[in-house]
Design an enzyme around this catalytic site. Structure first.
Site, PDB file in Angstrom:
ATOM      1  N   LYS A 130       0.845  -1.204   0.000  1.00  0.00           N
ATOM      2  CA  LYS A 130       0.000   0.000   0.000  1.00  0.00           C
ATOM      3  C   LYS A 130       0.877   1.249   0.000  1.00  0.00           C
ATOM      4  CE  LYS A 130      -1.751   1.376   4.093  1.00  0.00           C
ATOM      5  NZ  LYS A 130      -1.462   2.760   4.509  1.00  0.00           N
ATOM      6  N   ASN A 131       1.905   1.247   0.867  1.00  0.00           N
ATOM      7  CA  ASN A 131       2.703   2.460   1.048  1.00  0.00           C
ATOM      8  C   ASN A 131       3.742   2.678  -0.046  1.00  0.00           C
ATOM      9  OD1 ASN A 131       1.145   2.967   3.238  1.00  0.00           O
ATOM     10  ND2 ASN A 131       2.694   2.506   4.767  1.00  0.00           N
ATOM     11  N   ARG A 179      -8.418  -0.601   5.311  1.00  0.00           N
ATOM     12  CA  ARG A 179      -7.559   0.411   4.687  1.00  0.00           C
ATOM     13  C   ARG A 179      -6.222  -0.190   4.291  1.00  0.00           C
ATOM     14  NH1 ARG A 179      -6.607   5.695   7.840  1.00  0.00           N
ATOM     15  NH2 ARG A 179      -5.243   5.761   6.044  1.00  0.00           N
ATOM     16  N   ASP A 214       5.326   0.196  12.150  1.00  0.00           N
ATOM     17  CA  ASP A 214       4.064  -0.396  11.675  1.00  0.00           C
ATOM     18  C   ASP A 214       3.902  -1.846  12.113  1.00  0.00           C
ATOM     19  OD1 ASP A 214       3.946   1.370   8.477  1.00  0.00           O
ATOM     20  OD2 ASP A 214       3.527   1.970  10.527  1.00  0.00           O
ATOM     21  N   CYS A 251      -4.076  12.472  13.619  1.00  0.00           N
ATOM     22  CA  CYS A 251      -4.749  11.179  13.428  1.00  0.00           C
ATOM     23  C   CYS A 251      -4.541  10.414  14.739  1.00  0.00           C
ATOM     24  CB  CYS A 251      -4.177  10.445  12.222  1.00  0.00           C
ATOM     25  SG  CYS A 251      -2.691   9.557  12.581  1.00  0.00           S
ATOM     26  N   ARG A 305       1.466  14.312  13.602  1.00  0.00           N
ATOM     27  CA  ARG A 305       1.907  14.049  12.229  1.00  0.00           C
ATOM     28  C   ARG A 305       1.917  15.304  11.355  1.00  0.00           C
ATOM     29  NH1 ARG A 305      -0.555   8.500  10.282  1.00  0.00           N
ATOM     30  NH2 ARG A 305       1.235   8.580   8.890  1.00  0.00           N
TER      31      ARG A 305
HETATM   32  C1  EPZ Z   1       4.708   6.749   6.595  1.00  0.00           C
HETATM   33  O1  EPZ Z   1       3.972   7.778   7.214  1.00  0.00           O
HETATM   34  C2  EPZ Z   1       3.747   5.577   6.449  1.00  0.00           C
HETATM   35  N1  EPZ Z   1       2.621   5.970   5.605  1.00  0.00           N
HETATM   36  C3  EPZ Z   1       3.273   5.151   7.842  1.00  0.00           C
HETATM   37  O2  EPZ Z   1       2.447   4.009   7.676  1.00  0.00           O
HETATM   38  C4  EPZ Z   1       4.480   4.759   8.689  1.00  0.00           C
HETATM   39  O3  EPZ Z   1       4.044   4.427   9.983  1.00  0.00           O
HETATM   40  C5  EPZ Z   1       5.450   5.947   8.751  1.00  0.00           C
HETATM   41  O4  EPZ Z   1       5.816   6.345   7.412  1.00  0.00           O
HETATM   42  C6  EPZ Z   1       6.724   5.614   9.514  1.00  0.00           C
HETATM   43  O5  EPZ Z   1       7.353   4.531   8.911  1.00  0.00           O
HETATM   44  C7  EPZ Z   1       2.802   6.004   4.264  1.00  0.00           C
HETATM   45  O6  EPZ Z   1       3.865   5.714   3.737  1.00  0.00           O
HETATM   46  C8  EPZ Z   1       1.597   6.391   3.446  1.00  0.00           C
HETATM   47  P1  EPZ Z   1       6.885  10.002   8.646  1.00  0.00           P
HETATM   48  P2  EPZ Z   1       4.571   9.282   7.253  1.00  0.00           P
HETATM   49  O7  EPZ Z   1       6.754  11.290   7.923  1.00  0.00           O
HETATM   50  O8  EPZ Z   1       5.382   9.527   6.059  1.00  0.00           O
HETATM   51  C9  EPZ Z   1       7.442  13.260  12.025  1.00  0.00           C
HETATM   52  C10 EPZ Z   1       0.503   2.758   7.855  1.00  0.00           C
HETATM   53  O9  EPZ Z   1       0.254   2.071   8.822  1.00  0.00           O
HETATM   54  N2  EPZ Z   1       7.301  14.253  10.951  1.00  0.00           N
HETATM   55  O10 EPZ Z   1       7.982   9.066   8.259  1.00  0.00           O
HETATM   56  O11 EPZ Z   1       3.415  10.191   7.543  1.00  0.00           O
HETATM   57  C11 EPZ Z   1       6.155  12.470  12.249  1.00  0.00           C
HETATM   58  O12 EPZ Z   1       5.288  13.181  13.123  1.00  0.00           O
HETATM   59  C12 EPZ Z   1       1.069   4.153   8.021  1.00  0.00           C
HETATM   60  O13 EPZ Z   1       0.368   2.382   6.675  1.00  0.00           O
HETATM   61  C13 EPZ Z   1       7.443  15.609  11.273  1.00  0.00           C
HETATM   62  O14 EPZ Z   1       7.651  15.980  12.422  1.00  0.00           O
HETATM   63  O15 EPZ Z   1       5.506   9.206   8.516  1.00  0.00           O
HETATM   64  C14 EPZ Z   1       6.660  11.171  12.844  1.00  0.00           C
HETATM   65  O16 EPZ Z   1       6.853  11.345  14.234  1.00  0.00           O
HETATM   66  C15 EPZ Z   1       0.813   4.620   9.426  1.00  0.00           C
HETATM   67  N3  EPZ Z   1       7.315  16.534  10.264  1.00  0.00           N
HETATM   68  C16 EPZ Z   1       8.019  10.973  12.165  1.00  0.00           C
HETATM   69  O17 EPZ Z   1       8.376  12.244  11.604  1.00  0.00           O
HETATM   70  C17 EPZ Z   1       7.080  16.186   8.960  1.00  0.00           C
HETATM   71  O18 EPZ Z   1       6.988  17.066   8.084  1.00  0.00           O
HETATM   72  C18 EPZ Z   1       8.001   9.964  11.025  1.00  0.00           C
HETATM   73  O19 EPZ Z   1       6.906  10.295  10.213  1.00  0.00           O
HETATM   74  C19 EPZ Z   1       6.930  14.800   8.666  1.00  0.00           C
HETATM   75  C20 EPZ Z   1       7.054  13.866   9.678  1.00  0.00           C
END
Ligand code: EPZ
Length: 416
Positions: free
Chosen positions: A22-23, A396, A304, A116, A121
């Site tokens: 999915k991702n 989802r 995850d 969420c 996030r």
């Molecule tokens: C991706 O989310 C995945 N989703 C998530 O999977 C996964 O849990 C996550 O990466 C971590 O591996 C998709 O790929 C669609 P991040 P993402 O940006 O990109 C902080 C699932 O179950 N951050 O890597 O949104 C954030 O708050 C989903 O399929 C900032 O502070 O995660 C988090 O603490 C859930 N500022 C950390 O970085 C930003 O601009 C990592 O988040 C962006 C992120």
């Protein structure tokens, strides 16, 4: 609201085939904005999130068609540049149209995703990167607006390795003037899959999969024709399901190399795992031994898989410490596991899980995608019946989970 009803106590056995990731499919679908014409993506899982992304791209004026595992996206004409709140609030990954839209049309308006279940996030790193590339970023009435006649290459340092942030800016950089360097970039296999898709469109990208990615902008990209990698989190979920039930299953169409951290940790619990090219054979122990984990960016233990692993540790022989370093609120499954008799204490980012011999089936509620997977795993091993409410969370991210688990002998059914 659908529910899943599980009669626990069956040792899983048989074979299961893993769907596309999915991702990886979500960013690759967004990348089709960059290649005007007919884009074809295969091995796409049939999930709610995929159709949400398809509807969003159709809202932007693109043709969207999905049949079985294929998605066709006609991106000749982009008629709109706005990703409305209605789409973004149901799926945060909608933010992935931001980079490609600015690169293709010079402008994008994307609703701020809002929080969420698992955390605030923010997307500040996404917008910081676009600003460095010359985009003018404004925030008004809950929408991020990015404008740039032509993006310029820049060196962008992420203070946290963000998966979709890396993906958004990699896509934006493919059509920028000059070279972009992403430092402390995310190394997830889904980032590599997106890079490979972009390269097949004519993009010039080096270093995807490392924390230092270089993109040299090109003048245009051609439509993509691409096959998505297997879903490593679905793979990990089935590994854990076999382990907790003491069963023996064969997992086909997976990428064992994408699950190394989890496989090593599962072996330490006494789960036997043998890996071949794209197949895993998993044999669960009579009772898993307790092991500690700390979630980390790839290639560390994936956040995850934290909830699913906690369900396994809830019946382990011993006490395990589970530390969630990526999201600030990813323990929503703890209260539900406790209802099943799990002995878990949370203090800040760490949950202490004292294994009990058995869990008891109970009515529980899914709160987010992976938390719901952990409740399914717990239900498979629990004595008696577990009824999981709000299974739309599961739909989802897992294609036909009850069919796949049923095919392995689980007593599971969907109650409308
Ligand atoms: C991706 O989310 C995945 N989703 C998530 O999977 C996964 O849990 C996550 O990466 C971590 O591996 C998709 O790929 C669609 P991040 P993402 O940006 O990109 C902080 C699932 O179950 N951050 O890597 O949104 C954030 O708050 C989903 O399929 C900032 O502070 O995660 C988090 O603490 C859930 N500022 C950390 O970085 C930003 O601009 C990592 O988040 C962006 C992120």
């Amino acid at each position: 609201m659908d529910k899943l009803e599980i009669e626990g106590g069956v040792r899983l056995s048989g074979e299961v085939s893993i769907s596309g990731a999915k991702n990886a499919a979500l960013p690759v679908m967004a990348a089709s904005i960059l290649g005007p014409g007919e884009n074809l993506i295969s091995n796409v899982p049939q999930l709610r999130d995929i159709s949400t992304m398809g509807k969003l791209l159709a809202h932007l004026g693109m043709g969207y068609h999905q049949e079985k595992g294929k998605v066709i996206l006609q991106s000749k004409n982009i008629k709109a540049i706005e990703a409305p709140y209605d789409y973004v609030k149901t799926m945060r990954a909608s933010v992935l149209v931001l980079g490609p839209l600015v690169a293709r049309t010079g402008e994008a308006r994307v609703s701020l995703p809002g929080g969420c279940a698992i955390g605030a996030r923010p997307i500040n790193l996404h917008t910081m990167g676009l600003e460095k590339m010359g985009a003018k970023i404004t925030l008004s009435r809950g929408y991020i607006r990015a404008k740039a006649k032509k993006l310029r290459g820049a060196t962008i340092y992420f203070d946290i390795p963000t998966v979709t942030g890396t993906e958004n800016l990699m896509m934006a950089a493919t059509l920028a003037e000059g070279q972009t360097i992403l430092e402390n970039a995310a190394c997830e296999p889904e980032v590599v899959d997106l890079a490979n898709a972009l390269i097949s469109m004519g993009a010039d990208i080096q270093g995807a999969g490392t924390s230092n990615i270089r993109i040299n902008g090109v003048s245009k990209l051609k439509p993509l024709k691409y096959r998505i990698i297997p879903d490593r989190i679905e793979t990990g979920t089935f590994i854990t399901a076999a382990a907790i039930t003491g069963g023996e299953i064969k997992i086909r169409n997976c990428s064992p190399t994408h699950n190394e951290a989890l496989i090593n940790k599962m072996r330490e619990t006494g789960t036997e795992i043998s890996a071949k090219k794209n197949t895993l054979v998993v044999r669960g122990p009579e009772r898993p031994s307790s092991e500690d984990i700390k979630t980390m960016p790839y290639p560390g233990f994936p956040t995850d898989m934290q909830a699913q692993f906690m369900a396994l540790m809830a019946v382990a022989d011993g006490t395990s410490m589970i530390t969630e370093n990526i999201f600030e609120n990813r323990f929503m499954h703890v209260a539900e596991l406790r209802r099943m008799g799990a002995d878990i204490r949370v203090e800040g980012p760490t949950a202490t899980v004292k294994g009990t011999k058995t869990l008891k089936g109970a009515p529980v509620m899914a709160t987010d995608l992976r938390a719901s997977a952990s409740l399914v795993i717990a239900g498979l091993a629990a004595q008696g019946t577990t009824v999981i409410d709000r299974v739309y969370h599961i739909d989802r991210g897992y294609q036909c989970i009850e069919e796949k688990l049923g095919g392995l002998g689980a007593r599971i059914r969907r109650v409308r």
